[in-house]
Design an enzyme around this catalytic site. Structure first.
Site, mmCIF file in Angstrom:
data_model
loop_
_atom_site.group_PDB
_atom_site.id
_atom_site.type_symbol
_atom_site.label_atom_id
_atom_site.label_comp_id
_atom_site.label_asym_id
_atom_site.label_seq_id
_atom_site.Cartn_x
_atom_site.Cartn_y
_atom_site.Cartn_z
ATOM 1 N N CYS A 1 5.050 -6.959 8.315
ATOM 2 C CA CYS A 1 6.093 -6.612 9.820
ATOM 3 C C CYS A 1 6.203 -6.910 10.268
ATOM 4 C CB CYS A 1 5.356 -5.263 9.597
ATOM 5 S SG CYS A 1 6.625 -4.112 10.376
ATOM 6 N N GLU B 1 0.946 -1.385 0.313
ATOM 7 C CA GLU B 1 0.254 -0.116 0.027
ATOM 8 C C GLU B 1 0.948 1.355 0.451
ATOM 9 O OE1 GLU B 1 -3.149 -1.451 2.897
ATOM 10 O OE2 GLU B 1 -3.183 1.264 2.722
ATOM 11 N N CYS C 1 -1.201 -1.874 15.463
ATOM 12 C CA CYS C 1 -1.264 -2.146 13.909
ATOM 13 C C CYS C 1 -1.428 -3.565 13.299
ATOM 14 C CB CYS C 1 0.628 -2.144 13.456
ATOM 15 S SG CYS C 1 0.564 -1.115 11.971
ATOM 16 N N CYS D 1 3.337 -4.667 16.784
ATOM 17 C CA CYS D 1 2.740 -3.260 17.286
ATOM 18 C C CYS D 1 1.513 -4.245 17.269
ATOM 19 C CB CYS D 1 3.085 -2.368 16.505
ATOM 20 S SG CYS D 1 4.515 -1.419 16.874
ATOM 21 N N GLY E 1 5.602 -1.341 7.038
ATOM 22 C CA GLY E 1 7.409 -2.455 7.491
ATOM 23 C C GLY E 1 7.964 -1.138 8.327
ATOM 24 N N GLU E 2 9.341 -1.770 9.184
ATOM 25 C CA GLU E 2 9.994 -1.032 9.650
ATOM 26 C C GLU E 2 11.212 -0.395 8.410
ATOM 27 O OE1 GLU E 2 10.091 0.524 12.363
ATOM 28 O OE2 GLU E 2 12.371 1.117 12.212
ATOM 29 N N CYS F 1 3.203 8.484 1.198
ATOM 30 C CA CYS F 1 3.126 7.448 2.324
ATOM 31 C C CYS F 1 3.967 6.328 1.947
ATOM 32 C CB CYS F 1 2.341 7.399 3.181
ATOM 33 S SG CYS F 1 2.569 6.366 4.516
ATOM 34 N N CYS G 1 -3.017 1.737 8.815
ATOM 35 C CA CYS G 1 -2.217 1.439 7.885
ATOM 36 C C CYS G 1 -2.566 -0.026 7.346
ATOM 37 C CB CYS G 1 -0.947 1.918 8.553
ATOM 38 S SG CYS G 1 -1.277 3.281 9.263
ATOM 39 N N SER H 1 8.147 6.234 16.846
ATOM 40 C CA SER H 1 7.052 6.140 17.147
ATOM 41 C C SER H 1 7.267 5.576 18.676
ATOM 42 C CB SER H 1 6.504 4.665 16.636
ATOM 43 O OG SER H 1 6.169 5.435 15.309
ATOM 44 N N LEU H 2 6.735 6.545 19.590
ATOM 45 C CA LEU H 2 6.668 6.529 21.271
ATOM 46 C C LEU H 2 5.582 6.045 22.035
ATOM 47 C CD1 LEU H 2 8.875 7.272 22.910
ATOM 48 C CD2 LEU H 2 8.361 9.972 22.735
ATOM 49 N N SER I 1 9.855 7.105 9.795
ATOM 50 C CA SER I 1 9.053 7.438 10.912
ATOM 51 C C SER I 1 10.539 4.681 11.684
ATOM 52 C CB SER I 1 8.043 6.872 10.831
ATOM 53 O OG SER I 1 7.610 6.629 12.184
ATOM 54 N N ASN J 1 -6.413 4.870 15.037
ATOM 55 C CA ASN J 1 -6.770 3.696 14.005
ATOM 56 C C ASN J 1 -7.613 2.437 14.726
ATOM 57 O OD1 ASN J 1 -8.587 3.784 11.453
ATOM 58 N ND2 ASN J 1 -6.959 4.993 10.241
HETATM 59 N N1 SAH Z 1 7.482 1.187 11.985
HETATM 60 C C1 SAH Z 1 7.610 2.273 11.570
HETATM 61 C C2 SAH Z 1 7.044 2.748 10.581
HETATM 62 C C3 SAH Z 1 5.514 2.604 10.046
HETATM 63 S S1 SAH Z 1 3.551 3.213 10.851
HETATM 64 C C4 SAH Z 1 7.150 2.973 12.710
HETATM 65 O O1 SAH Z 1 6.629 2.027 13.889
HETATM 66 O O2 SAH Z 1 7.769 3.978 12.955
HETATM 67 C C5 SAH Z 1 3.528 4.816 10.788
HETATM 68 C C6 SAH Z 1 3.280 5.174 12.393
HETATM 69 O O3 SAH Z 1 1.118 4.675 12.317
HETATM 70 C C7 SAH Z 1 4.060 5.068 13.599
HETATM 71 O O4 SAH Z 1 4.156 6.189 14.527
HETATM 72 C C8 SAH Z 1 2.891 3.391 14.180
HETATM 73 O O5 SAH Z 1 3.225 3.150 15.309
HETATM 74 C C9 SAH Z 1 1.780 4.076 13.701
HETATM 75 N N2 SAH Z 1 -0.064 2.995 13.944
HETATM 76 C C10 SAH Z 1 0.444 1.950 13.210
HETATM 77 N N3 SAH Z 1 -1.023 1.468 13.020
HETATM 78 C C11 SAH Z 1 -1.814 2.690 13.703
HETATM 79 C C12 SAH Z 1 -2.942 2.097 14.237
HETATM 80 N N4 SAH Z 1 -4.038 1.394 13.955
HETATM 81 N N5 SAH Z 1 -3.407 3.549 14.785
HETATM 82 C C13 SAH Z 1 -3.005 4.647 14.639
HETATM 83 N N6 SAH Z 1 -0.972 4.512 13.777
HETATM 84 C C14 SAH Z 1 -0.741 3.663 13.898
#
Ligand code: SAH
Length: 349
Positions: A114, A94, A121, A118, A161-162, A107, A335, A216-217, A193, A292
């Site tokens: 991945c 995507e 996600c 998380c 992906g990371e 984006c 995402c 991503s904190l 990110s 989300n």
């Molecule tokens: N792997 C990387 C980049 C991809 S995700 C990372 O972790 O930063 C991009 C951002 O979207 C990250 O901050 C991730 O934690 C956040 N994200 C992923 N799924 C989400 C969701 N369902 N709702 C809100 N943020 C989300």
């Protein structure tokens, strides 16, 4: 059978030395590079200032990565477009185009799936399939720019992906994307990110790139962070933030901290205060993202009152903060959800 060289992943210097070995004149490499990276040629056949003979030879010796658009959803509210691209091996990824006043931002995905896990996600539910090549990352932008017939000015590596788990391909992708002989996108308009892979952050700090790092904190302490992000078990916050500090010192680039607000998990005013205390010493900017919700998990978005209170508390502490505007609400889905629903549908069929 030997695999053909992926020509769109080669830098101009590499292309020149390949051509030299094959006895092809040097200026041909400039022409081919321009076809690939500035004119977004879809095939060798399109490279009309090369002889038929040379085009045939190149098609024999090289592979030209070209993404196929499997689906596009266009928002009628703000013009956001979600693309589903099919790769040569049948995998799908995507990408999203967002239209802002400051320009067109894409984006991009950095991997197929991945492995970071998380909890909120959708991209990680089926694990990692494979890394994307530089050519496949570049082509997401090339295809979108072609479809849009407008210039793409900003790129965020925030799709599936990371990126730091695909480090070498990521850095090559950034160098080629910002090459003046390519799309020539400004490094300052690129954001990567990461979920917080410490060695990757430290290495990236030494690349001499002027790109923005987003961390991503999602939690102000390790205890809460571990419940949301398995990577927190590997790299404690103290180490992650210290690596971010190094990144800032080496590059002079201000950091972005992403914080997805999940109702009852990380959205309490006490957590806002703890977050402010944690990042006070960093030249950072906080991006609040109302989580989300995805079907496979029970996380719920914080209500607007809690989001407002969280933001206010950060601001009282002198922290620069924005709440991410929801783009393309009518075509939304978190995402990785477009890809996931496409894969589920194909499984059923
Ligand atoms: N792997 C990387 C980049 C991809 S995700 C990372 O972790 O930063 C991009 C951002 O979207 C990250 O901050 C991730 O934690 C956040 N994200 C992923 N799924 C989400 C969701 N369902 N709702 C809100 N943020 C989300």
């Amino acid at each position: 059978m030997e695999e053909k060289t992926d020509i769109k992943s080669l830098t101009l210097e590499e292309l020149k030395s390949c051509f030299k070995e094959q006895g092809i004149q040097g200026f041909r490499a400039d022409q081919v590079y321009q076809w690939l990276h500035q004119k977004q040629a879809g095939s060798f056949e399109d490279m009309t200032n090369l002889s038929k003979e040379l085009r045939r030879k190149l098609a024999e010796d090289y592979e030209l990565a070209e993404l196929k658009t499997a689906d596009v959803k266009v928002s009628s509210i703000d013009g956001t477009r979600k693309y589903l691209f099919e790769l040569k091996d049948g995998n799908v990824i995507e990408s999203v185009l967002m239209k802002y006043r400051h320009g067109n931002s894409v984006c991009v995905s950095s991997q197929v799936g991945c492995r970071m896990g998380c909890r909120f996600c959708a991209s990680t539910l089926e694990g990692l399939e494979r890394n994307l090549r530089p050519s496949e990352m570049l082509d997401q932008i090339y295809q979108i720019q072609k479809d849009l017939v407008e210039r793409v000015s900003h790129v965020v590596v925030m799709g599936t992906g990371e990126p730091l788990d695909n480090y070498d391909n990521l850095v090559r992708f950034i160098r080629m994307l910002t090459d003046e002989k390519g799309l020539n996108i400004s490094q300052r308009n690129i954001t990567v990110s990461t979920c917080g892979i410490v060695p990757g952050i430290i290495k990236l700090a030494e690349e001499g790139l002027s790109i923005t790092l987003a961390l991503s904190l999602h939690a102000p302490n390790d205890e809460v962070r571990k419940t949301l992000m398995p990577v927190a078990n590997r790299y404690p916050l103290a180490q992650v933030l210290s690596a971010c500090g190094t990144y800032f010192k080496r590059t002079g680039r201000r950091l972005t901290f992403e914080y997805s607000l999940v109702k009852g998990v990380n959205d309490d005013p006490k957590e806002a205060q703890a977050l402010a205390d944690l990042i006070k010493g960093y030249q950072g900017h906080v991006n609040l993202i109302p989580v989300n919700p995805i079907r496979e998990r029970s996380y719920v978005q914080s209500d607007s009152h809690s989001i407002g209170a969280f933001k206010e508390r950060l601001e009282k502490n002198g922290i620069n903060v924005t709440v991410r505007r929801e783009m393309g609400r009518d075509i939304n889905g978190a995402c990785g959800q477009l890809r996931k629903s496409y894969m589920d549908k194909n499984k059923e069929g």
